[in-house]
Scaffold this motif. Structure first.
Motif, PDB file in Angstrom:
ATOM      1  N   ILE A 102       0.834  -1.204   0.000  1.00 29.44           N
ATOM      2  CA  ILE A 102       0.000   0.000   0.000  1.00 29.44           C
ATOM      3  C   ILE A 102       0.867   1.251   0.000  1.00 29.44           C
ATOM      4  N   GLU A 103       1.852   1.299   0.897  1.00 29.44           N
ATOM      5  CA  GLU A 103       2.712   2.485   0.978  1.00 29.44           C
ATOM      6  C   GLU A 103       3.488   2.701  -0.313  1.00 29.44           C
ATOM      7  N   ARG A 106       1.215   3.662  -3.524  1.00 27.30           N
ATOM      8  CA  ARG A 106       0.718   5.039  -3.440  1.00 27.30           C
ATOM      9  C   ARG A 106       1.826   6.032  -3.790  1.00 27.30           C
ATOM     10  N   ARG A 107       2.979   5.822  -3.189  1.00 29.72           N
ATOM     11  CA  ARG A 107       4.102   6.740  -3.402  1.00 29.72           C
ATOM     12  C   ARG A 107       4.545   6.731  -4.861  1.00 29.72           C
ATOM     13  N   SER A 109       2.826   5.802  -7.553  1.00 32.33           N
ATOM     14  CA  SER A 109       1.795   6.361  -8.420  1.00 32.33           C
ATOM     15  C   SER A 109       1.806   7.881  -8.376  1.00 32.33           C
ATOM     16  N   ASN A 110       2.100   8.425  -7.220  1.00 30.44           N
ATOM     17  CA  ASN A 110       2.141   9.875  -7.057  1.00 30.44           C
ATOM     18  C   ASN A 110       3.378  10.499  -7.694  1.00 30.44           C
ATOM     19  N   ILE A 133      -3.530  -3.346  -3.485  1.00 27.63           N
ATOM     20  CA  ILE A 133      -3.609  -2.153  -4.333  1.00 27.63           C
ATOM     21  C   ILE A 133      -5.017  -1.577  -4.311  1.00 27.63           C
ATOM     22  N   ALA A 136      -5.145   0.406  -1.282  1.00 25.11           N
ATOM     23  CA  ALA A 136      -4.309   1.610  -1.388  1.00 25.11           C
ATOM     24  C   ALA A 136      -5.085   2.779  -1.965  1.00 25.11           C
ATOM     25  N   PHE A 137      -6.029   2.481  -2.857  1.00 26.92           N
ATOM     26  CA  PHE A 137      -6.780   3.558  -3.514  1.00 26.92           C
ATOM     27  C   PHE A 137      -8.271   3.505  -3.174  1.00 26.92           C
ATOM     28  N   ASN A 138      -8.587   2.827  -2.056  1.00 27.90           N
ATOM     29  CA  ASN A 138      -9.962   2.775  -1.550  1.00 27.90           C
ATOM     30  C   ASN A 138     -10.957   2.276  -2.594  1.00 27.90           C
ATOM     31  N   ASN A 209      -5.631   3.738 -10.681  1.00 30.21           N
ATOM     32  CA  ASN A 209      -5.250   5.133 -10.432  1.00 30.21           C
ATOM     33  C   ASN A 209      -4.609   5.790 -11.650  1.00 30.21           C
TER      34      ASN A 209
END
Length: 333
Positions: A102-103, A106-107, A109-110, A133, A136-138, A209
Motif C-alpha cells: 500500500i505504501e 501510493r508513493r 503512483s504519485n 492495491i 491503497a486507492f480505496n 489510479n
C-alpha cells in the motif's frame, strides 16, 4: 509466489471454444459482461492524455527477498523503458506484505508517470497484490467477467488434476477467481481498468489510479504482456519511439582518477542538455568505460571527438571491444 505463478503459463494456449456461462460463485461483485473489454487492443488508459516521461517498478514477492527466485523482470523492464526513451527512476523489491504494498504503490503512483508491479496475483492466500492495491486507492475488488470468460476458454487444466467444472462451485474454482477479481473504480469506464493485449492470453493488465499497471511475476508472462502493451504507450511518450535514449560507450586506458576532473566538468556543462556522464571501472581489466546517455543524438555525436581526446580513448559498441588476449592473461596470472 513467483514460483507458484508458473502455473499461469499452463493457461495460455488453447484453441477457442464456447462454454456456457458459469454462475457467479465469488463473494466479489461482478463487472457487467455487457460492458466487457474488447479483445483487441482498443482500450484506453485513464489519464491517457498525460505524457509518460518517468517510470518505476515494484517487484513483489517473499521468494525474491528470500533468495529463492531470481528477479529478471527488473532488468527486462529497465531495457524496455530505455528502448522507449522513458526515464526509469526507481525499482523496489518488497515482501508480500499489505502495508508495504500500500505504501509503495501510493508513493510510486504519485511520483512517476508509468508504474508497473510484478508478482502477487496468483490463486493462493499470499497472493495479495490485487487486494492491497485496491485498499491503497480505496477501491473494491470485483470479478472481471470478460477475463473470467477468457480464462474458461483459454486455460488448460493442470496435468495432475481432472478438468475443472466451471459451472460447479469448488475450492479450485474459488482459487481461480482470485486471479480475475481486480480493483474497480465505478467512476471510470470498464475498458480503461483492464487491458487485454494478446488474443491468446486471458491474463489482463489491470490499471489502477491511471498509471499503476499490475502484471504477473512469471517472467514469460511479464515480458510478453509488457511488450504487447508497447503500442498503447507510444502515443503518450515524451520521446517517441525511434528517438528513445542513446548510450555512447568509450573505452579508456586511464584510471578513473585521471578522467574524473574532465568528466566532472563535462557533466556540469551538458546537464542542461539532458546528458548524463558516467564512469565505470572494469575490475581486473586494463581498460575502463566512460558513458554518455541522452536523447539528443545530434548533440551526443558532437561530443564524441572531444571525449575521445580527453579520456585518451575510443568510442566502442561494447565494453570489451578493445580488450586483447594478452590483457586477460596478464590479469589471470
Amino acid at each position: 509466489m513467483f514460483a507458484r505463478l508458473t502455473q499461469l503459463t499452463r493457461h495460455l494456449y488453447r484453441p477457442p471454444f464456447t462454454r456456457p456461462s458459469a454462475p457467479h460463485v465469488s463473494s466479489a461483485t461482478p463487472f457487467s459482461a455487457s460492458r466487457g473489454l474488447a479483445s483487441k487492443m482498443t482500450s484506453s488508459v485513464p489519464g491517457q492524455n498525460k505524457m509518460i516521461q518517468t517510470a518505476a517498478a515494484l517487484i513483489i514477492g517473499d521468494e525474491v527477498l528470500g533468495g529463492k527466485t531470481v528477479d529478471t523482470n527488473s532488468a527486462f523492464f529497465a531495457k524496455f523503458c530505455f528502448s522507449l526513451g522513458i526515464q526509469l527512476k526507481r525499482i523496489e523489491v518488497i515482501a508480500d506484505d499489505e502495508d508495504e504494498i500500500i505504501e509503495a504503490v501510493r508513493r510510486m503512483s504519485n511520483n512517476y508517470d508509468f508504474v508497473v508491479t510484478s508478482g502477487g496475483i496468483g490463486p493462493t492466500h499470499d497472493d495479495i497484490t490485487y487486494t492491497s492495491i485496491a485498499k491503497a486507492f480505496n477501491l473494491p475488488l470485483k470479478l472481471h467477467e470478460p477475463a473470467f470468460e477468457r480464462m474458461k476458454r483459454l486455460s488448460k487444466p493442470h496435468p495432475n488434476q481432472p478438468p475443472l467444472d466451471w459451472d460447479k462451485p469448488s475450492p479450485t474454482l474459488t482459487a481461480k477467481l482470485r486471479m480475475v477479481e481486480i480493483p474497480h473504480d465505478e467512476n471510470l469506464p470498464l475498458e480503461s481498468q483492464a487491458i487485454f493485449v494478446a488474443e491468446d492470453m486471458w491474463v489482463p493488465i489491470a490499471v489502477v489510479n491511471g498509471n499503476v499497471h499490475i502484471l504477473p511475476g512469471v517472467p514469460r508472462l511479464f515480458e510478453r504482456l509488457l511488450e504487447n502493451l508497447r503500442p498503447l504507450l507510444l502515443p503518450r511518450l515524451v520521446n517517441p519511439e525511434g528517438k528513445g535514449i542513446y548510450r555512447y560507450l568509450f573505452s579508456t586506458p586511464l584510471p578513473e582518477s585521471a578522467v574524473a576532473p574532465y568528466l566532472t566538468e563535462l557533466a556540469g556543462r551538458t546537464e542542461s542538455r539532458g546528458v548524463k556522464v558516467g564512469s565505470y571501472p572494469r575490475w581486473q581489466k586494463k581498460r575502463n568505460t566512460v558513458t554518455l546517455v541522452g536523447t539528443d543524438k545530434e548533440f551526443l555525436d558532437s561530443l564524441v571527438e572531444e571525449v575521445e581526446k580527453n579520456v585518451q580513448g575510443k568510442r566502442v559498441s561494447q565494453e570489451d571491444e578493445l580488450d586483447t588476449a594478452s590483457d586477460n592473461e596478464e590479469f589471470s596470472q
